[in-house]
Scaffold this motif. Structure first.
Motif, PDB file in Angstrom:
ATOM      1  N   ARG A  28       0.822  -1.212   0.000  1.00  0.00           N
ATOM      2  CA  ARG A  28       0.000   0.000   0.000  1.00  0.00           C
ATOM      3  C   ARG A  28       0.853   1.258   0.000  1.00  0.00           C
ATOM      4  NH1 ARG A  28      -2.856  -3.496   3.691  1.00  0.00           N
ATOM      5  NH2 ARG A  28      -4.756  -4.179   2.685  1.00  0.00           N
ATOM      6  N   ARG A  29       2.104   1.137   0.448  1.00  0.00           N
ATOM      7  CA  ARG A  29       2.981   2.316   0.557  1.00  0.00           C
ATOM      8  C   ARG A  29       3.534   2.769  -0.783  1.00  0.00           C
ATOM      9  NH1 ARG A  29       6.085  -0.651   5.022  1.00  0.00           N
ATOM     10  NH2 ARG A  29       4.593  -0.577   6.691  1.00  0.00           N
ATOM     11  N   ASP A  30       3.688   1.842  -1.709  1.00  0.00           N
ATOM     12  CA  ASP A  30       4.318   2.169  -2.991  1.00  0.00           C
ATOM     13  C   ASP A  30       3.393   1.758  -4.130  1.00  0.00           C
ATOM     14  OD1 ASP A  30       5.921   2.604  -5.177  1.00  0.00           O
ATOM     15  OD2 ASP A  30       7.643   1.499  -4.399  1.00  0.00           O
ATOM     16  N   ALA A  31       2.823   2.734  -4.810  1.00  0.00           N
ATOM     17  CA  ALA A  31       1.887   2.457  -5.904  1.00  0.00           C
ATOM     18  C   ALA A  31       2.575   1.805  -7.100  1.00  0.00           C
ATOM     19  CB  ALA A  31       1.196   3.750  -6.334  1.00  0.00           C
ATOM     20  N   ASN A  32       3.907   1.874  -7.163  1.00  0.00           N
ATOM     21  CA  ASN A  32       4.656   1.281  -8.273  1.00  0.00           C
ATOM     22  C   ASN A  32       5.127  -0.141  -7.968  1.00  0.00           C
ATOM     23  OD1 ASN A  32       4.459   3.678  -9.763  1.00  0.00           O
ATOM     24  ND2 ASN A  32       6.274   4.507  -8.777  1.00  0.00           N
ATOM     25  N   ALA A  33       4.762  -0.696  -6.817  1.00  0.00           N
ATOM     26  CA  ALA A  33       5.193  -2.040  -6.428  1.00  0.00           C
ATOM     27  C   ALA A  33       4.091  -3.049  -6.738  1.00  0.00           C
ATOM     28  CB  ALA A  33       5.542  -2.071  -4.954  1.00  0.00           C
ATOM     29  N   TYR A  34       4.492  -4.165  -7.347  1.00  0.00           N
ATOM     30  CA  TYR A  34       3.545  -5.195  -7.758  1.00  0.00           C
ATOM     31  C   TYR A  34       4.057  -6.565  -7.339  1.00  0.00           C
ATOM     32  CZ  TYR A  34       1.735  -1.440 -10.615  1.00  0.00           C
ATOM     33  OH  TYR A  34       1.222  -0.249 -11.030  1.00  0.00           O
ATOM     34  N   LYS A  35       3.125  -7.506  -7.201  1.00  0.00           N
ATOM     35  CA  LYS A  35       3.453  -8.903  -6.951  1.00  0.00           C
ATOM     36  C   LYS A  35       3.213  -9.627  -8.271  1.00  0.00           C
ATOM     37  CE  LYS A  35       4.229 -10.420  -3.284  1.00  0.00           C
ATOM     38  NZ  LYS A  35       5.474 -10.640  -2.545  1.00  0.00           N
ATOM     39  N   LEU A  36       4.260 -10.342  -8.738  1.00  0.00           N
ATOM     40  CA  LEU A  36       4.180 -11.077 -10.000  1.00  0.00           C
ATOM     41  C   LEU A  36       4.312 -12.571  -9.758  1.00  0.00           C
ATOM     42  CD1 LEU A  36       6.656  -9.075 -12.309  1.00  0.00           C
ATOM     43  CD2 LEU A  36       4.211  -8.664 -11.957  1.00  0.00           C
ATOM     44  N   LEU A  37       3.698 -13.346 -10.632  1.00  0.00           N
ATOM     45  CA  LEU A  37       3.900 -14.787 -10.671  1.00  0.00           C
ATOM     46  C   LEU A  37       4.734 -15.076 -11.908  1.00  0.00           C
ATOM     47  CD1 LEU A  37       3.315 -17.762  -9.887  1.00  0.00           C
ATOM     48  CD2 LEU A  37       1.276 -17.596 -11.351  1.00  0.00           C
ATOM     49  N   LEU A  38       5.945 -15.619 -11.696  1.00  0.00           N
ATOM     50  CA  LEU A  38       6.774 -16.047 -12.821  1.00  0.00           C
ATOM     51  C   LEU A  38       6.258 -17.423 -13.230  1.00  0.00           C
ATOM     52  CD1 LEU A  38      10.326 -14.983 -11.586  1.00  0.00           C
ATOM     53  CD2 LEU A  38       8.733 -13.713 -13.043  1.00  0.00           C
ATOM     54  N   ARG A  39       5.542 -17.465 -14.321  1.00  0.00           N
ATOM     55  CA  ARG A  39       4.826 -18.679 -14.717  1.00  0.00           C
ATOM     56  C   ARG A  39       5.737 -19.891 -14.894  1.00  0.00           C
ATOM     57  NH1 ARG A  39      -0.482 -18.097 -17.042  1.00  0.00           N
ATOM     58  NH2 ARG A  39      -1.193 -15.971 -16.769  1.00  0.00           N
ATOM     59  N   HIS A  40       6.893 -19.699 -15.494  1.00  0.00           N
ATOM     60  CA  HIS A  40       7.793 -20.812 -15.817  1.00  0.00           C
ATOM     61  C   HIS A  40       8.215 -21.591 -14.574  1.00  0.00           C
ATOM     62  CE1 HIS A  40      10.932 -23.050 -17.856  1.00  0.00           C
ATOM     63  NE2 HIS A  40      11.815 -22.600 -16.971  1.00  0.00           N
ATOM     64  N   ILE A  41       8.409 -20.891 -13.458  1.00  0.00           N
ATOM     65  CA  ILE A  41       8.897 -21.560 -12.251  1.00  0.00           C
ATOM     66  C   ILE A  41       7.919 -21.474 -11.081  1.00  0.00           C
ATOM     67  CG2 ILE A  41      11.331 -21.359 -12.840  1.00  0.00           C
ATOM     68  CD1 ILE A  41      11.477 -18.919 -11.025  1.00  0.00           C
ATOM     69  N   GLY A  42       6.793 -20.805 -11.270  1.00  0.00           N
ATOM     70  CA  GLY A  42       5.793 -20.720 -10.214  1.00  0.00           C
ATOM     71  C   GLY A  42       6.229 -19.905  -9.013  1.00  0.00           C
ATOM     72  N   ALA A  43       7.106 -18.938  -9.221  1.00  0.00           N
ATOM     73  CA  ALA A  43       7.625 -18.133  -8.115  1.00  0.00           C
ATOM     74  C   ALA A  43       6.895 -16.798  -8.023  1.00  0.00           C
ATOM     75  CB  ALA A  43       9.120 -17.894  -8.296  1.00  0.00           C
ATOM     76  N   LEU A  44       6.673 -16.351  -6.808  1.00  0.00           N
ATOM     77  CA  LEU A  44       6.109 -15.029  -6.557  1.00  0.00           C
ATOM     78  C   LEU A  44       7.257 -14.068  -6.305  1.00  0.00           C
ATOM     79  CD1 LEU A  44       3.221 -15.946  -4.114  1.00  0.00           C
ATOM     80  CD2 LEU A  44       3.057 -15.506  -6.558  1.00  0.00           C
ATOM     81  N   VAL A  45       7.244 -12.939  -6.999  1.00  0.00           N
ATOM     82  CA  VAL A  45       8.313 -11.951  -6.856  1.00  0.00           C
ATOM     83  C   VAL A  45       7.723 -10.554  -6.766  1.00  0.00           C
ATOM     84  CG1 VAL A  45      10.026 -13.346  -8.090  1.00  0.00           C
ATOM     85  CG2 VAL A  45       8.632 -11.714  -9.365  1.00  0.00           C
ATOM     86  N   ASP A  46       8.490  -9.667  -6.155  1.00  0.00           N
ATOM     87  CA  ASP A  46       8.121  -8.250  -6.116  1.00  0.00           C
ATOM     88  C   ASP A  46       8.718  -7.572  -7.334  1.00  0.00           C
ATOM     89  OD1 ASP A  46       6.725  -8.397  -3.687  1.00  0.00           O
ATOM     90  OD2 ASP A  46       8.605  -8.285  -2.569  1.00  0.00           O
ATOM     91  N   PHE A  47       8.004  -6.590  -7.874  1.00  0.00           N
ATOM     92  CA  PHE A  47       8.428  -5.917  -9.096  1.00  0.00           C
ATOM     93  C   PHE A  47       7.998  -4.461  -9.021  1.00  0.00           C
ATOM     94  CE2 PHE A  47       7.412  -4.725 -13.565  1.00  0.00           C
ATOM     95  CZ  PHE A  47       8.677  -4.879 -14.105  1.00  0.00           C
ATOM     96  N   LYS A  48       8.876  -3.562  -9.432  1.00  0.00           N
ATOM     97  CA  LYS A  48       8.534  -2.141  -9.486  1.00  0.00           C
ATOM     98  C   LYS A  48       8.419  -1.717 -10.942  1.00  0.00           C
ATOM     99  CE  LYS A  48      10.065  -0.563  -5.111  1.00  0.00           C
ATOM    100  NZ  LYS A  48      10.093   0.637  -4.366  1.00  0.00           N
ATOM    101  N   SER A  49       7.408  -0.936 -11.223  1.00  0.00           N
ATOM    102  CA  SER A  49       7.183  -0.463 -12.583  1.00  0.00           C
ATOM    103  C   SER A  49       6.675   0.972 -12.538  1.00  0.00           C
ATOM    104  CB  SER A  49       6.146  -1.344 -13.279  1.00  0.00           C
ATOM    105  OG  SER A  49       5.782  -0.796 -14.523  1.00  0.00           O
ATOM    106  N   SER A  50       7.261   1.810 -13.379  1.00  0.00           N
ATOM    107  CA  SER A  50       6.774   3.183 -13.467  1.00  0.00           C
ATOM    108  C   SER A  50       5.501   3.233 -14.313  1.00  0.00           C
ATOM    109  CB  SER A  50       7.853   4.093 -14.049  1.00  0.00           C
ATOM    110  OG  SER A  50       8.269   3.601 -15.303  1.00  0.00           O
TER     111      SER A  50
END
Length: 153
Positions: A111-133
């Motif tokens: 909630r603190r950073d509007a540019n922060a997202y949670k992604l699912l890397l489909r190939h390996i099934g991993a959850l990662v944090d990602f920043k995007s402008s």
């Protein structure tokens, strides 16, 4: 995306000496979770408790002690597992520096950073944090590429 929303609303498991409510999935009033004692100290302690009870002996640990052991072991185990998974995921990504990876946007990561997202890397099934402008929405499919340090560019 719905699964991610469900995971985020799940309550963590609770360790307690008595069952205050039945196990939802098993429909039992009480139960004990035990795996191989080689894997976890808390399971070894539970094995000692069960063996003593079956032999008609006094329990080696009080209910307060066994709950404390289980809680402490569970907490440390989760922390160590998280560190291990983070290390090997970063190593996997580092070795694939510059290679595009397919990802599904699950939603905002904080909630603190509007540019922060949670992604699912489909190939390996991993959850990662990602920043995007660039604003992203849950359900968007994007490609990301890790850097030489395992972070995303």
């Amino acid at each position: 995306c719905r699964s991610w929303a469900g995971i985020r609303t799940m309550a963590p498991s609770v360790v307690q000496p008595t069952a205050s409510k039945p196990h939802a999935a098993l429909g039992l009033d009480a139960y004990v979770q035990v795996t191989s004692p080689i894997r976890r100290f808390a399971d070894l302690a539970v094995h000692y408790q069960l063996k003593a009870h079956l032999r008609g002996e006094e329990s080696p640990f009080s209910s307060t002690e066994i709950v404390q052991i289980a809680r402490e072991c569970s907490s440390r185990s989760r922390l160590l597992e998280r560190w291990t998974n983070d290390y090997w995921l970063r190593e996997f990504l580092r070795r694939r520096a510059g290679e595009p990876l397919d990802a599904l946007v699950l939603g905002g990561a904080g909630r603190r950073d509007a540019n922060a997202y949670k992604l699912l890397l489909r190939h390996i099934g991993a959850l990662v944090d990602f920043k995007s402008s660039t604003p992203l929405r849950a359900g968007d499919e994007i490609q990301v590429a890790p850097s030489k340090t395992g972070d995303f560019i």
